[in-house]
Design a protein around this motif. Structure first.
Motif, PDB file in Angstrom:
ATOM      1  N   HIS A 204      62.356  47.551  59.422  1.00 41.42           N
ATOM      2  CA  HIS A 204      62.571  47.172  60.815  1.00 41.42           C
ATOM      3  C   HIS A 204      62.971  48.439  61.567  1.00 41.42           C
ATOM      4  CE1 HIS A 204      63.602  42.668  59.853  1.00 41.42           C
ATOM      5  NE2 HIS A 204      62.402  43.028  59.444  1.00 41.42           N
ATOM      6  N   VAL A 205      62.502  48.576  62.790  1.00 44.64           N
ATOM      7  CA  VAL A 205      62.807  49.793  63.539  1.00 44.64           C
ATOM      8  C   VAL A 205      63.317  49.452  64.935  1.00 44.64           C
ATOM      9  CG1 VAL A 205      61.038  51.070  62.278  1.00 44.64           C
ATOM     10  CG2 VAL A 205      60.503  50.129  64.521  1.00 44.64           C
ATOM     11  N   GLY A 206      64.099  50.384  65.469  1.00 49.96           N
ATOM     12  CA  GLY A 206      64.549  50.330  66.853  1.00 49.96           C
ATOM     13  C   GLY A 206      64.468  51.730  67.421  1.00 49.96           C
ATOM     14  N   LEU A 207      64.792  51.871  68.698  1.00 53.39           N
ATOM     15  CA  LEU A 207      64.638  53.176  69.331  1.00 53.39           C
ATOM     16  C   LEU A 207      65.777  53.441  70.307  1.00 53.39           C
ATOM     17  CD1 LEU A 207      61.416  54.943  70.214  1.00 53.39           C
ATOM     18  CD2 LEU A 207      63.136  54.837  72.003  1.00 53.39           C
ATOM     19  N   VAL A 208      66.320  54.666  70.223  1.00 50.39           N
ATOM     20  CA  VAL A 208      67.391  55.122  71.104  1.00 50.39           C
ATOM     21  C   VAL A 208      66.930  56.418  71.754  1.00 50.39           C
ATOM     22  CG1 VAL A 208      69.822  55.768  71.272  1.00 50.39           C
ATOM     23  CG2 VAL A 208      69.084  54.123  69.521  1.00 50.39           C
ATOM     24  N   GLN A 209      67.222  56.577  73.034  1.00 53.89           N
ATOM     25  CA  GLN A 209      66.858  57.808  73.730  1.00 53.89           C
ATOM     26  C   GLN A 209      68.113  58.628  74.019  1.00 53.89           C
ATOM     27  OE1 GLN A 209      64.380  59.406  77.654  1.00 53.89           O
ATOM     28  NE2 GLN A 209      64.377  57.232  77.151  1.00 53.89           N
ATOM     29  N   ALA A 210      68.071  59.902  73.595  1.00 54.58           N
ATOM     30  CA  ALA A 210      69.178  60.821  73.858  1.00 54.58           C
ATOM     31  C   ALA A 210      68.878  61.615  75.118  1.00 54.58           C
ATOM     32  CB  ALA A 210      69.364  61.765  72.673  1.00 54.58           C
ATOM     33  N   SER A 211      69.787  61.566  76.050  1.00 48.33           N
ATOM     34  CA  SER A 211      69.687  62.364  77.275  1.00 48.33           C
ATOM     35  C   SER A 211      71.103  62.604  77.759  1.00 48.33           C
ATOM     36  CB  SER A 211      68.819  61.650  78.316  1.00 48.33           C
ATOM     37  OG  SER A 211      69.309  60.354  78.584  1.00 48.33           O
ATOM     38  N   GLU A 212      71.325  62.546  79.050  1.00 52.82           N
ATOM     39  CA  GLU A 212      72.691  62.713  79.553  1.00 52.82           C
ATOM     40  C   GLU A 212      73.619  61.651  78.951  1.00 52.82           C
ATOM     41  OE1 GLU A 212      75.273  65.074  81.354  1.00 52.82           O
ATOM     42  OE2 GLU A 212      73.126  65.374  81.697  1.00 52.82           O
ATOM     43  N   HIS A 213      73.134  60.407  78.938  1.00 49.14           N
ATOM     44  CA  HIS A 213      73.857  59.300  78.317  1.00 49.14           C
ATOM     45  C   HIS A 213      72.891  58.567  77.391  1.00 49.14           C
ATOM     46  CE1 HIS A 213      77.118  59.968  81.133  1.00 49.14           C
ATOM     47  NE2 HIS A 213      76.257  59.933  82.124  1.00 49.14           N
ATOM     48  N   PRO A 214      73.327  58.192  76.176  1.00 46.38           N
ATOM     49  CA  PRO A 214      72.406  57.516  75.238  1.00 46.38           C
ATOM     50  C   PRO A 214      71.986  56.149  75.752  1.00 46.38           C
ATOM     51  CG  PRO A 214      74.662  57.476  74.408  1.00 46.38           C
ATOM     52  CD  PRO A 214      74.675  58.362  75.615  1.00 46.38           C
ATOM     53  N   GLN A 215      70.743  55.804  75.489  1.00 45.69           N
ATOM     54  CA  GLN A 215      70.199  54.515  75.911  1.00 45.69           C
ATOM     55  C   GLN A 215      69.483  53.864  74.736  1.00 45.69           C
ATOM     56  OE1 GLN A 215      70.292  52.675  78.841  1.00 45.69           O
ATOM     57  NE2 GLN A 215      69.191  51.115  77.680  1.00 45.69           N
ATOM     58  N   ILE A 216      69.976  52.699  74.298  1.00 50.92           N
ATOM     59  CA  ILE A 216      69.277  51.939  73.256  1.00 50.92           C
ATOM     60  C   ILE A 216      68.119  51.206  73.921  1.00 50.92           C
ATOM     61  CG2 ILE A 216      69.460  50.092  71.546  1.00 50.92           C
ATOM     62  CD1 ILE A 216      72.391  50.861  71.164  1.00 50.92           C
ATOM     63  N   GLU A 217      66.898  51.606  73.600  1.00 50.06           N
ATOM     64  CA  GLU A 217      65.706  51.047  74.243  1.00 50.06           C
ATOM     65  C   GLU A 217      65.337  49.684  73.650  1.00 50.06           C
ATOM     66  OE1 GLU A 217      64.596  52.329  76.855  1.00 50.06           O
ATOM     67  OE2 GLU A 217      65.189  54.440  76.823  1.00 50.06           O
ATOM     68  N   PHE A 218      65.400  49.566  72.332  1.00 53.76           N
ATOM     69  CA  PHE A 218      65.238  48.257  71.698  1.00 53.76           C
ATOM     70  C   PHE A 218      65.870  48.294  70.314  1.00 53.76           C
ATOM     71  CE2 PHE A 218      61.230  50.524  70.973  1.00 53.76           C
ATOM     72  CZ  PHE A 218      61.018  50.395  69.614  1.00 53.76           C
ATOM     73  N   TYR A 219      66.309  47.102  69.864  1.00 51.95           N
ATOM     74  CA  TYR A 219      67.061  46.973  68.618  1.00 51.95           C
ATOM     75  C   TYR A 219      66.153  46.588  67.446  1.00 51.95           C
ATOM     76  CZ  TYR A 219      71.470  47.027  71.286  1.00 51.95           C
ATOM     77  OH  TYR A 219      72.520  47.383  72.084  1.00 51.95           O
TER      78      TYR A 219
END
Length: 551
Positions: A204-219
């Protein structure tokens, strides 16, 4: 001409507008769909559909409330909205623009999920009854009026069972990577996700984006098919800002892998961190936090800093300090984002090699084991050395470290002596060296007092440890004091006791000390040379009890 109330998304607020129905819609036959037909499968601005009855509520994928992401099940959304019940019925679906921050709401037996962003949405109202009736069985999608047959939603695939892992892709969304390379990065992640073999019983996979503030895109729980994951990756937008990879990794370790977000017990937890260039914050502390949470950190570095750029890098050894283990297995480098297809398979092979996921919480790295060793005069120096060899052979099996398994040893006669505590040594080499050098005490046998001493002075300071506690008692004779009471007190504090008796050790004492079931926690041998075969029995018992505690 009749009219219908429909919700329309306007500036983030859902309003009810009275819109006329187009001519010719009266009496139109609704399209029969399946339980899992999604909004994106209906390529019309408005359509009447017929949901079947008896759909399994727990299997619906629904994202949002009132306004739903188009990846949602139409029938699931309709039940969630209260337009129909689980007995099915006609539904009218209206296409709406995409949006951000689809909310999570429990309604009518369905828990909708959050989604940070999707390119298209829909909403539902009560549909018009046509000549068809909903049945208790899901029916295949019928031919719509435009003459094209909608694709039947495929059944959920089990996936690659040999690669069962919960994986978070932590992608770089900073200004450092830029929009163009960000899209190339998404393409690469999509290829990796596709090759993994995502499925209900696979990864199972999810995705997080690292930038100024972390954002969990999907779990992890949001999508269990490769097709839906690829859709979701495609929808992720570029955020920009500094590449605060350490902040994002720490956030992912602490917030992403929870039971509520879909993590599975006993499955390796993995974060694949993509870094274009170098992180703009401290990543070492985040790596420590990830290891403490049992997360295996992989670093995929792209375009390493050139010599002229090294002055801007906080720590040039950031990769070695962030990964699960600095052994080469958890780091991966690509020269740039172009022509990356050849790098997909080697990375997938690493992610599927679970026996090397050393940061996962297992019986080998998540236990505290104290050895209570009899030093009475009846044993003798040579047999005492055989007892220490028995202790060493058990200890060396475990992954001893400051965040892993911990070992302690107490020797007892009428008195007790802490040879070393759980926090004294954090490497296997040091622990084994200290065990070899333990001096033989000689004296009487007071096992009950020794158990109480060990619980109080060795396990007491570890009461907040996340590891499971085990006590291995090794003795050759009858105790001069009561063992039942101290052993019961140890059991009550959550300590599992294995008792190992040699020579004249009475079986009743061994059973009184051992945890239940007694027959699998108490061992006996006539000779000290017979301790060696018991090593594997104790190790298997520790792993069995650890796994049972995780259920």
């Amino acid at each position: 001409m009749s009219a219908a109330w429909i919700p329309v998304l306007c500036l983030g607020v859902c309003l009810l507008l009275l819109l006329p129905e187009p001519a010719g819609s009266e009496g139109a036959v609704p399209i029969a769909i399946t339980c899992f037909t999604r909004g994106l499968d209906i390529r019309k601005e408005k359509a009447d559909v017929l949901c079947p009855g008896g759909c399994p509520l727990e299997e619906f994928s629904v994202f949002g409330n009132i306004v739903y992401a188009s990846v949602s099940s139409i029938c699931g959304a309709a039940i969630h909205r209260g337009v129909i019940s689980n007995s099915g019925g006609p539904v009218r679906i209206y296409s709406l623009p995409g949006r951000e921050n689809y909310s999570s709401v429990v309604a009518n037996g369905i828990q909708s999920q959050t989604l940070s962003r999707w390119s298209a949405s829909f909403t539902v109202t009560k549909g018009k009854s046509g000549t068809q009736e909903a049945t208790g069985q899901a029916v295949s999608t019928a031919r719509p009026a435009i003459g094209k047959r909608l694709k039947k939603t495929p059944e959920k695939k089990t996936g690659n069972k040999d690669c069962k892992a919960d994986i978070a892709f932590l992608i770089d969304g900073s200004f450092n990577i830029g929009q163009r390379r960000f899209n190339l990065q998404k393409n690469f992640v999509g290829k990796v996700a596709l090759m993994l073999g995502i499925g209900t019983e696979g990864p199972h996979v999810g995705l997080v984006q690292a930038s100024e503030h972390p954002q969990i895109e999907f779990y992890l729980k949001n999508f269990t098919s490769a097709k839906d994951v690829l859709f979701a990756i495609k929808e992720v937008g570029f955020r920009g800002g500094n590449s605060n990879t350490g902040k994002a990794l720490k956030h992912t370790a602490q917030k992403f892998f929870t039971e509520d977000t879909g993590v599975r017990k006993g499955i390796p937890k993995v974060v694949v961190v993509f870094i274009d260039g170098w992180p703009s914050d401290d990543i070492e502390e985040a790596g420590i936090v990830a290891r403490e949470f049992g997360v295996n950190v992989f670093i995929v570095s792209v375009a390493k800093p050139i010599p002229e750029e090294l002055g801007m890098v906080q720590d040039v050894a950031f990769v070695d300090k962030a990964v699960c283990r600095n052994n080469g297995f958890f780091s991966y480098h690509m020269p740039n984002w172009f022509g990356t297809t050849k790098y997909v398979k080697p990375l997938v092979q690493k992610l599927c090699t679970h026996e090397q996921m050393m940061c996962s919480k297992t019986c080998y790295n998540s236990v505290n084991i104290a050895f209570l060793v009899d030093g009475s005069s009846s044993i003798g120096e040579s047999n005492f050395r055989l007892m220490l060899e028995f202790v060493s052979n058990i200890a060396k099996t475990f992954e001893i470290s400051d965040i892993g398994a911990k070992i302690a040893a107490v020797q007892f006669t009428y008195d007790q002596r802490t040879e070393f505590s759980f926090t004294d040594y954090s490497t296997k080499e040091n622990v084994l060296a200290v065990i070899r050098n333990i001096r033989y005490m000689s004296g009487g046998t007071a096992t009950g007092d020794a158990i109480s001493f060990t619980v109080r002075n060795v396990f007491g300071p570890m009461r907040d440890s996340p590891n499971k506690n085990f006590l291995v008692v090794v003795t050759d004779g009858q105790s001069y004091d009561d063992v039942r009471g101290p052993a019961a007190a140890a059991h009550d504090t959550g300590i599992t006791i294995f008792s190992v008796g040699v020579a004249w050790a009475p079986l009743d004492d061994l059973k009184d000390m051992a945890s239940k079931p007694k027959e699998s926690h108490a061992f006996f041998t006539r000779e000290f040379t017979g301790l060696e075969p018991i090593v594997s029995d104790v190790i298997r018992g520790i792993c069995r009890d650890f796994l049972e505690s995780q259920q």
